[in-house]
Structure formats: structure tokens, C-alpha cells
Design a protein around this motif. Structure first.
Motif, short mmCIF file in Angstrom:
data_model
loop_
_atom_site.label_atom_id
_atom_site.label_comp_id
_atom_site.label_asym_id
_atom_site.label_seq_id
_atom_site.Cartn_x
_atom_site.Cartn_y
_atom_site.Cartn_z
N ALA A 1 -22.44 8.06 -19.80
CA ALA A 1 -22.22 6.73 -20.38
C ALA A 1 -21.80 5.70 -19.34
O ALA A 1 -21.93 4.50 -19.56
N THR A 2 -21.31 6.17 -18.17
CA THR A 2 -20.92 5.22 -17.13
C THR A 2 -22.11 4.54 -16.48
O THR A 2 -21.96 3.51 -15.84
N GLY A 3 -23.29 5.16 -16.60
CA GLY A 3 -24.47 4.59 -15.97
C GLY A 3 -24.76 5.13 -14.59
O GLY A 3 -25.73 4.73 -13.94
N ILE A 4 -23.94 6.08 -14.11
CA ILE A 4 -24.17 6.62 -12.77
C ILE A 4 -25.43 7.47 -12.70
O ILE A 4 -26.08 7.56 -11.67
N GLY A 5 -25.80 8.10 -13.82
CA GLY A 5 -27.00 8.94 -13.84
C GLY A 5 -27.01 9.85 -15.05
O GLY A 5 -26.13 9.76 -15.92
N ALA A 6 -27.99 10.73 -15.10
CA ALA A 6 -28.13 11.66 -16.22
C ALA A 6 -27.73 13.06 -15.77
O ALA A 6 -27.91 13.44 -14.61
N VAL A 7 -27.16 13.83 -16.70
CA VAL A 7 -26.81 15.22 -16.45
C VAL A 7 -27.89 16.09 -17.09
O VAL A 7 -28.09 16.05 -18.30
N SER A 8 -28.58 16.86 -16.25
CA SER A 8 -29.67 17.72 -16.74
C SER A 8 -29.56 19.09 -16.10
O SER A 8 -29.50 19.21 -14.87
N ASN A 9 -29.50 20.13 -16.95
CA ASN A 9 -29.40 21.51 -16.47
C ASN A 9 -28.24 21.69 -15.49
O ASN A 9 -28.37 22.37 -14.47
N GLY A 10 -27.12 21.06 -15.82
CA GLY A 10 -25.94 21.22 -14.99
C GLY A 10 -25.95 20.43 -13.70
O GLY A 10 -25.12 20.67 -12.82
N ARG A 11 -26.85 19.48 -13.57
CA ARG A 11 -26.95 18.71 -12.34
C ARG A 11 -26.91 17.21 -12.65
O ARG A 11 -27.53 16.76 -13.62
N LEU A 12 -26.19 16.46 -11.83
CA LEU A 12 -26.12 15.01 -11.98
C LEU A 12 -27.24 14.36 -11.19
O LEU A 12 -27.33 14.50 -9.97
N LEU A 13 -28.12 13.66 -11.90
CA LEU A 13 -29.24 12.95 -11.28
C LEU A 13 -28.81 11.51 -11.05
O LEU A 13 -28.87 10.66 -11.95
N ILE A 14 -28.33 11.21 -9.86
CA ILE A 14 -27.76 9.90 -9.53
C ILE A 14 -28.86 8.85 -9.43
O ILE A 14 -29.86 9.05 -8.73
N ARG A 15 -28.67 7.73 -10.13
CA ARG A 15 -29.72 6.70 -10.19
C ARG A 15 -29.77 5.83 -8.94
O ARG A 15 -30.84 5.50 -8.46
N GLN A 16 -28.62 5.41 -8.43
CA GLN A 16 -28.59 4.46 -7.33
C GLN A 16 -28.56 5.18 -5.98
O GLN A 16 -27.71 6.05 -5.76
#
Length: 366
Positions: free
Chosen positions: A211-226
Motif C-alpha cells: 500500500a505504500t507504493g514501493i512495489g508489489a510482493v509476489s512469491n515472497g519477493r518485493l518487486l521494487i518499482r522505482q
């Protein structure tokens, strides 16, 4: 029976007491692993933490030489012939190594010579402590050497009896220690490694992080957008140790933004790092404070230009230490400035000042 080689056995009551002490930070995990090893009638033990690829990594050990555990983590953990079988064991259950795969079926392999023989592990009791979103999969392997007998059903039953106690210790210890590394006002946390694999202190924190907008969590991994944030993480992990926290801020849904803090994982929880170094990421979402609200507050209470700038930063971050770092002043200097603000405004606490600025509350003038 030639198991345990004359070492004293631990009682179930000892395991209950020790798990409670570890959960609350009154004892360390190595001492608990040693007690469980004796309770299960073993000679040595490994605490194993699985990564997101389903491969165990040695975390803590009892009576194993460091070169043996390092050798296991160097790639032999991937080649473990019992790995596919042990991964099917349910949390709270236990099996012996011979139940998974008898020694003679892989005695001609490199793994048997380099790990089984060199580490002197003839048999083991493998128990799965937990396998959840917060902790990941954590197991305990209690072992005997070639001078002992194979484990029997008694040891398996003892391991099964200890597993629920170990799970409770893991869960409570994780929640208490990970959140103890947070600044005042921070509302969520997770552990993150150099490949952006994340582990949360509470299941709700995964949704909070997204919800912070930093990225999505998928399969236990943070996919950072920026890319800039990804580069910041890379630089942090490139340093051998963070002597001071790395702080950054990103815009969230208007009029909100999120303050982040990246620091070393508290010492009591470093055993949870599977396969490498992790850092503790804590974060809190706060409202953006318009300049006009701060200016109105400062003018009404007669604050100086410096005090107005400080109040703007504190009201935005919601945290004194984060504000001090952003303002490039010491924490004590900031506290001194805020003491003056309290005297001029008649507010007694930091939270009162922050609330008044954010809402335009000038009621203390009345």
C-alpha cells in the motif's frame, strides 16, 4: 543404546521453560537448540531455514564444526538427496533420515562422502517447526554420528513433542524482536535480503508494504518499482554493515507519503536469515502536511522561522529521529527545539503537536 554418547538428557519441562525464555529474549537460540538436541537423544543439531526456492540453509548449529556447516551451505544443500522428501513433511511432524532415504542408497555419491561422512552424520531426526508467511519454512535436524545407533521411534516422538513449543518460540520471538528494531511511530516491518526476498513480522504487514507504493510482493519477493529505490537498496547491501540506518521517503496515495528505515536486523533474529545477509525494513504512512497549515500554526503561536521549519518536518515524518536525520541536526538538538515549541504552544507531547499541525487545531490559544 549408544545414542547421545553419555550426554545428559533434557526433560520436557526444561524445553517448555527454555522456549519461554528464548521467546522473551531471556535466553539465546543456540542454548535452546542444545537442549532440544539432548531431549531428542542426539549428539549434534542444525537449525535449517528454507529460502524461497525450497532449499534449506544452515542457520544455527550445535556441536558442528564451522567448516562442515559452511560446506553444506556452499551448494551441497541443493544436492541433498533427502531434500525432496523432507520438504513434504508437514509442520509439527518429524521423520528420521533413514525413513526418508537409507544411507546405502546414496553411499557412492559425493554428497555422502563430503557431508555425511566428513560431518559424521549417520542418522538424523528431521522436524519441521513451521512453514508460514511470517517465518518461512524452518526445520530442526538432530543428528548422531557413525559411532552411535540409528534413531528409533522414541526420538521421533520426542521431536514431535518439542515442535509446537519451538513454533510458539519462533513466532513470538519474531514479532517481538523485529518490531523492537522499529522507531517510535513506525507501524510495520519486514526482513529483506539482497535479492529482495521479504519476511514479515505480521501477515498484515505484506499488504501494508504494498500500500505504500514501493512495489508489489509476489512469491515472497518485493518487486521494487522505482529504479532509484532499487539502487539505494543495492548500495545498502554493498556495505558490510550499516552503522546508522538508511532513511528514505516516497510518495504514496495523495495526500500521503511513506517514511522508510533500513537497518541491521536485531541480533536475536539473525538466525532467520536464510542463505545470506538480511536488513530490517520498517515503514509508516503519514499524511502530507501542507505548508499553509504549518505557517498558520507557527504564526498563531509565535514560532521562529527555524521552529516553523522543524515543526513542518516533524509533523510530516511523525518521528523525531527521522526528522533529525532529515534536518541534518542531532537528536538532542531537535529535542531542544521541540521543548521551545511545547512552551510556546502549551502542548505537552509530540503527538499533540503533530495532531494540531495536521488538523489546523489552534484551540490552545483560547
Amino acid at each position: 543404546m549408544r545414542g547421545n554418547r553419555g550426554l545428559r538428557l533434557s526433560s520436557y519441562e526444561t524445553i517448555v521453560r527454555k522456549c519461554g525464555e528464548v521467546a522473551w529474549g531471556d535466553a539465546d537460540w543456540p542454548s535452546l537448540i542444545a537442549e532440544v538436541c539432548r531431549f531428542v537423544e542426539g549428539e549434534k543439531a542444525l537449525l535449517l531455514v528454507s529460502d524461497r526456492f525450497g532449499v534449506y540453509h544452515h542457520s544455527l548449529s550445535h556441536r558442528h564444526k564451522s567448516e562442515a556447516t559452511e560446506r553444506y551451505n556452499s551448494g551441497y544443500n541443493i544436492a541433498d538427496p533427502r531434500l525432496p522428501f523432507s520438504m513434504t513433511t508437514a509442520p509439527g511432524d518429524a521423520r528420521t533420515g533413514q525413513q526418508y532415504l537409507r544411507n546405502e542408497t546414496f553411499s557412492d555419491t559425493e554428497y555422502f562422502n563430503e557431508i555425511t561422512v566428513r560431518a559424521d552424520v549417520m542418522d538424523s531426526v528431521h522436524g519441521v517447526i513451521c512453514d508460514g508467511e511470517i517465518t518461512g519454512r524452518i526445520a530442526l535436524s538432530v543428528q548422531r554420528g557413525f559411532g552411535s545407533d540409528f534413531f528409533d521411534t522414541t526420538s521421533v516422538k520426542r521431536m514431535r513433542a518439542a515442535l509446537p513449543l519451538l513454533e510458539q518460540a519462533v513466532m513470538l520471538s519474531a514479532k517481538l524482536n523485529l518490531r523492537s528494531g522499529m522507531d517510535d511511530g513506525m507501524e510495520a516491518s519486514c526482513m529483506i535480503d539482497g535479492e529482495s526476498n521479504v519476511r514479515f513480522s505480521r501477515s498484515a504487514d505484506a499488504q501494508a508494504l504494498e500500500a505504500t507504493g514501493i512495489g508489489a510482493v509476489s512469491n515472497g519477493r518485493l518487486l521494487i518499482r522505482q529504479s532509484a529505490i532499487a539502487d539505494l537498496f543495492a548500495r545498502a547491501f554493498a556495505r558490510p554493515r550499516l552503522d546508522s540506518p538508511v532513511r528514505f521517503r516516497i510518495a504514496s496515495e495523495p495526500p500521503l507519503y511513506c517514511n522508510f528505515r533500513l537497518s541491521e536486523v536485531p541480533e536475536p533474529m539473525r538466525w532467520m536469515m536464510a542463505g545470506g545477509r538480511c536488513l530490517l525494513l520498517t515503514f509508516v504512512t503519514t499524511p502530507d502536511v501542507p505548508d499553509e497549515l504549518t505557517e498558520q500554526f507557527a504564526a498563531a503561536y509565535g514560532l521562529t522561522a527555524r521552529e516553523r521549519h522543524i515543526v513542518q518536518e516533524v509533523a510530516s515524518s511523525g518521528n523525531l529521529r527521522a526528522s533529525a536525520e532529515a534536518l541534518e541536526i542531532s537528536y538532542e538538538t531537535l529535542r531542544s527545539h521541540m521543548k521551545n515549541v511545547y512552551e510556546k504552544t502549551n502542548f505537552r507531547t509530540l503527538s499533540d503537536v503533530i495532531q494540531a499541525v495536521r488538523t489546523g487545531d489552534l484551540s490552545n490559544l483560547l
